[in-house]
Design a protein around this motif. Structure first.
Motif, PDB file in Angstrom:
ATOM      1  N   VAL A   1      -3.835  50.857  85.206  1.00 58.37           N
ATOM      2  CA  VAL A   1      -2.752  51.336  85.294  1.00 58.37           C
ATOM      3  C   VAL A   1      -1.712  50.263  85.666  1.00 58.37           C
ATOM      4  O   VAL A   1      -0.324  50.231  85.488  1.00 58.37           O
ATOM      5  N   GLN A   2      -2.151  49.231  86.683  1.00 56.16           N
ATOM      6  CA  GLN A   2      -1.384  48.333  87.170  1.00 56.16           C
ATOM      7  C   GLN A   2      -0.846  47.365  86.000  1.00 56.16           C
ATOM      8  O   GLN A   2       0.176  46.916  85.927  1.00 56.16           O
ATOM      9  N   ASP A   3      -2.066  47.057  85.454  1.00 52.34           N
ATOM     10  CA  ASP A   3      -1.826  45.932  84.293  1.00 52.34           C
ATOM     11  C   ASP A   3      -0.901  46.653  83.217  1.00 52.34           C
ATOM     12  O   ASP A   3      -0.101  45.800  82.625  1.00 52.34           O
ATOM     13  N   ALA A   4      -1.124  47.836  83.030  1.00 51.39           N
ATOM     14  CA  ALA A   4      -0.116  48.470  82.037  1.00 51.39           C
ATOM     15  C   ALA A   4       1.425  48.458  82.442  1.00 51.39           C
ATOM     16  O   ALA A   4       2.194  48.215  81.755  1.00 51.39           O
ATOM     17  N   GLU A   5       1.461  48.728  83.739  1.00 52.96           N
ATOM     18  CA  GLU A   5       2.940  48.745  84.092  1.00 52.96           C
ATOM     19  C   GLU A   5       3.514  47.298  83.933  1.00 52.96           C
ATOM     20  O   GLU A   5       4.734  47.103  83.686  1.00 52.96           O
ATOM     21  N   ASP A   6       2.645  46.280  84.384  1.00 49.58           N
ATOM     22  CA  ASP A   6       3.265  45.044  84.387  1.00 49.58           C
ATOM     23  C   ASP A   6       3.429  44.735  82.863  1.00 49.58           C
ATOM     24  O   ASP A   6       4.536  44.061  82.446  1.00 49.58           O
ATOM     25  N   THR A   7       2.657  45.066  81.992  1.00 51.89           N
ATOM     26  CA  THR A   7       3.004  44.581  80.732  1.00 51.89           C
ATOM     27  C   THR A   7       4.062  45.398  80.054  1.00 51.89           C
ATOM     28  O   THR A   7       4.709  44.779  79.122  1.00 51.89           O
ATOM     29  N   VAL A   8       4.446  46.604  80.562  1.00 54.71           N
ATOM     30  CA  VAL A   8       5.620  47.233  79.952  1.00 54.71           C
ATOM     31  C   VAL A   8       6.870  46.546  80.462  1.00 54.71           C
ATOM     32  O   VAL A   8       7.900  46.239  79.710  1.00 54.71           O
TER      33      VAL A   8
ATOM     34  N   ALA B   1       4.505  45.326  72.777  1.00 53.37           N
ATOM     35  CA  ALA B   1       3.808  45.989  73.698  1.00 53.37           C
ATOM     36  C   ALA B   1       2.271  45.694  73.214  1.00 53.37           C
ATOM     37  O   ALA B   1       1.617  45.154  73.968  1.00 53.37           O
ATOM     38  N   THR B   2       1.909  45.967  72.045  1.00 50.12           N
ATOM     39  CA  THR B   2       0.856  45.549  71.659  1.00 50.12           C
ATOM     40  C   THR B   2       0.077  44.347  71.558  1.00 50.12           C
ATOM     41  O   THR B   2      -0.782  43.857  71.890  1.00 50.12           O
ATOM     42  N   ASN B   3       1.248  43.328  71.100  1.00 49.32           N
ATOM     43  CA  ASN B   3       0.837  41.910  71.038  1.00 49.32           C
ATOM     44  C   ASN B   3       0.627  41.382  72.550  1.00 49.32           C
ATOM     45  O   ASN B   3      -0.090  40.517  72.778  1.00 49.32           O
ATOM     46  N   ARG B   4       1.426  41.698  73.521  1.00 52.49           N
ATOM     47  CA  ARG B   4       1.283  41.482  74.850  1.00 52.49           C
ATOM     48  C   ARG B   4      -0.056  41.955  75.383  1.00 52.49           C
ATOM     49  O   ARG B   4      -0.653  41.049  76.078  1.00 52.49           O
ATOM     50  N   CYS B   5      -0.481  43.108  75.154  1.00 54.69           N
ATOM     51  CA  CYS B   5      -1.580  43.628  75.575  1.00 54.69           C
ATOM     52  C   CYS B   5      -2.722  42.618  75.036  1.00 54.69           C
ATOM     53  O   CYS B   5      -3.831  42.340  75.669  1.00 54.69           O
ATOM     54  N   LEU B   6      -2.853  42.334  73.609  1.00 56.69           N
ATOM     55  CA  LEU B   6      -3.637  41.507  73.025  1.00 56.69           C
ATOM     56  C   LEU B   6      -3.670  40.158  73.674  1.00 56.69           C
ATOM     57  O   LEU B   6      -4.783  39.612  73.862  1.00 56.69           O
TER      58      LEU B   6
ATOM     59  N   TRP C   1       9.487  48.665  67.008  1.00 55.61           N
ATOM     60  CA  TRP C   1       9.444  47.291  67.221  1.00 55.61           C
ATOM     61  C   TRP C   1       9.044  47.184  68.861  1.00 55.61           C
ATOM     62  O   TRP C   1       8.459  46.133  68.983  1.00 55.61           O
ATOM     63  N   LEU C   2       9.381  47.988  69.683  1.00 56.66           N
ATOM     64  CA  LEU C   2       8.818  48.183  71.018  1.00 56.66           C
ATOM     65  C   LEU C   2       7.120  48.069  71.074  1.00 56.66           C
ATOM     66  O   LEU C   2       6.537  47.214  72.017  1.00 56.66           O
ATOM     67  N   TYR C   3       6.645  48.774  70.256  1.00 53.45           N
ATOM     68  CA  TYR C   3       5.267  48.880  70.351  1.00 53.45           C
ATOM     69  C   TYR C   3       4.566  47.701  69.506  1.00 53.45           C
ATOM     70  O   TYR C   3       3.548  47.094  70.019  1.00 53.45           O
ATOM     71  N   LYS C   4       5.498  47.068  68.601  1.00 50.88           N
ATOM     72  CA  LYS C   4       4.768  45.612  68.422  1.00 50.88           C
ATOM     73  C   LYS C   4       4.691  44.783  69.252  1.00 50.88           C
ATOM     74  O   LYS C   4       3.712  44.042  69.633  1.00 50.88           O
TER      75      LYS C   4
ATOM     76  N   ASP D   1       6.921  43.348  81.182  1.00 43.98           N
ATOM     77  CA  ASP D   1       7.149  42.230  80.231  1.00 43.98           C
ATOM     78  C   ASP D   1       7.686  42.552  78.965  1.00 43.98           C
ATOM     79  O   ASP D   1       8.349  41.725  78.488  1.00 43.98           O
ATOM     80  N   THR D   2       7.097  43.627  78.318  1.00 43.69           N
ATOM     81  CA  THR D   2       7.554  43.828  76.968  1.00 43.69           C
ATOM     82  C   THR D   2       9.151  44.220  76.896  1.00 43.69           C
ATOM     83  O   THR D   2       9.757  43.796  75.944  1.00 43.69           O
ATOM     84  N   LEU D   3       9.624  44.918  77.959  1.00 39.71           N
ATOM     85  CA  LEU D   3      11.130  45.298  77.881  1.00 39.71           C
ATOM     86  C   LEU D   3      11.845  44.009  78.300  1.00 39.71           C
ATOM     87  O   LEU D   3      13.158  43.777  77.766  1.00 39.71           O
ATOM     88  N   LEU D   4      11.347  42.975  78.964  1.00 43.23           N
ATOM     89  CA  LEU D   4      12.178  41.898  79.278  1.00 43.23           C
ATOM     90  C   LEU D   4      12.158  40.931  77.821  1.00 43.23           C
ATOM     91  O   LEU D   4      13.230  40.437  77.452  1.00 43.23           O
TER      92      LEU D   4
END
Length: 335
Positions: free
Chosen positions: A43-50, A78-83, A73-76, A52-55
């Motif tokens: 949950v913490q990593d998810a929050e940080d990644t979101v 976010a997904t690549n940030r997770c990868l 576009w946002l999912y693209k 990062d995605t919005l920035l």
């Protein structure tokens, strides 16, 4: 009119209007967080990644060409940030047993998924799978499902979530991952095969009571009474024959009523008694657990129950560090 309003908001966001950008992206923040949680198991990593995605989206929005919807576009991004996070992250080590004064029984086995966190039920409100998704919302965020995802290769996880959980079309996923439709189809086939162990674990199991129902409430009330009174016989009577206990990031796993009884006996040893505070995690009943002390209670962890019919088929215990995410205190006052 709606389209004109959206077009106007996009035009303002392109010029650097922060309020317009928030108006476009805020409706997707919660579902993006759930998406990142499924991929990362934290949950913490998810929050940080979101964040990062919005920035990243804000910094790149002047170049947004509307070839896909803002959501896609946002999912693209976010997904690549997770990868990227999964590729760069070193394997987190298992944690040693750290409950003072408690000697655990010999486990059934040591689990391979040691990094997993629960997801607060309050953050799931209003988040639903896509209309073409293969999984219901409750299943797609359950601990068992998220655990199963963690053993798949990251790219397969991304494809399976985007296709089977969120319902994006193959061509959309190919665009998000900068690959071909054939590659997406192949990865999805392998990912579905990799989930067979998860499917086997839930096949034939009685469905859980509806969340918030009287049946669920009755079962969790019995569990609370048995746990708080350290009544092992009453507790074991609530468990399925193949009940499964795990406690990431400690790798200990216990399967079956007999080992569950031994495990609980170790926890309740030396007069340790608990108070439970109900909450919800991953769409499942959960409890903040507190060891009773002379001045109230000390946070011991967070328990998440998996139900099957009128029995408990799994209990997953997490560290006390998760309590704040669920709005729970670190200590309880004296009653």
């Amino acid at each position: 009119m709606v389209g004109l309003v959206a077009d106007g908001t996009i035009a303002r966001a392109r010029t650097g209007d922060g309020e317009a950008f928030r108006e476009l992206t805020e409706p997707y923040r919660r579902e993006l967080q759930v998406h990142c949680y499924r991929m990362l198991g934290s949950v913490q990593d998810a929050e940080d990644t979101v964040q990062d995605t919005l920035l990243a989206a804000w910094q790149a929005f002047s170049g947004y060409e509307e070839r896909a919807s803002v959501r896609t576009w946002l999912y693209k991004i976010a997904t690549n940030r997770c990868l990227n996070a999964l590729r760069s992250a070193s394997r987190r080590p298992a944690k040693e047993w750290d409950i003072p004064g408690v000697v655990p029984p010999e486990p059934t086995r040591l689990g391979e998924v040691v990094w997993l966190e629960p997801f607060p039920g309050s953050l799931l409100a209003g988040v639903a799978p896509g209309p073409e998704a293969r999984y219901e919302q409750a299943e797609a965020v359950s601990l068992a499902f998220v655990t199963a995802l963690q053993v798949l290769p990251p790219r397969q996880v991304a494809v399976l979530i985007l296709r089977d959980v969120l319902g994006f079309h193959a061509n959309e996923v190919a665009g998000m991952l900068d690959t071909t439709i054939e590659s997406v189809t192949s990865a999805l086939k392998r990912a579905r095969a990799g989930l067979e162990r998860y499917s086997a674990s839930v096949s034939g199991r009685e469905p859980a009571p509806v969340s918030g129902s009287a049946a669920e409430g009755a079962l969790t009330a019995k569990f609370t009474s048995a746990w708080e009174s350290a009544d092992i016989d009453a507790l074991v009577a609530l468990l399925t024959d193949d009940v499964f206990i795990s406690m990431p990031p400690m790798p200990y796993e216990y399967e079956g009523r007999e080992l569950a009884a031994r495990f609980c006996g170790a926890l309740f040893g030396a007069g340790r008694r608990f108070s439970l505070v109900p909450t919800q995690a991953n769409g499942q009943p959960a409890f903040g657990a507190y060891v009773r002390t002379a001045d109230g209670g000390r946070g011991a962890g967070l328990y998440v129950l998996t139900l099957a019919g009128d029995r408990i088929c799994a209990m997953t215990s997490f560290s006390r560090d998760m309590l704040p995410w669920f709005g729970l205190p670190g200590t309880l006052p004296a009653s």
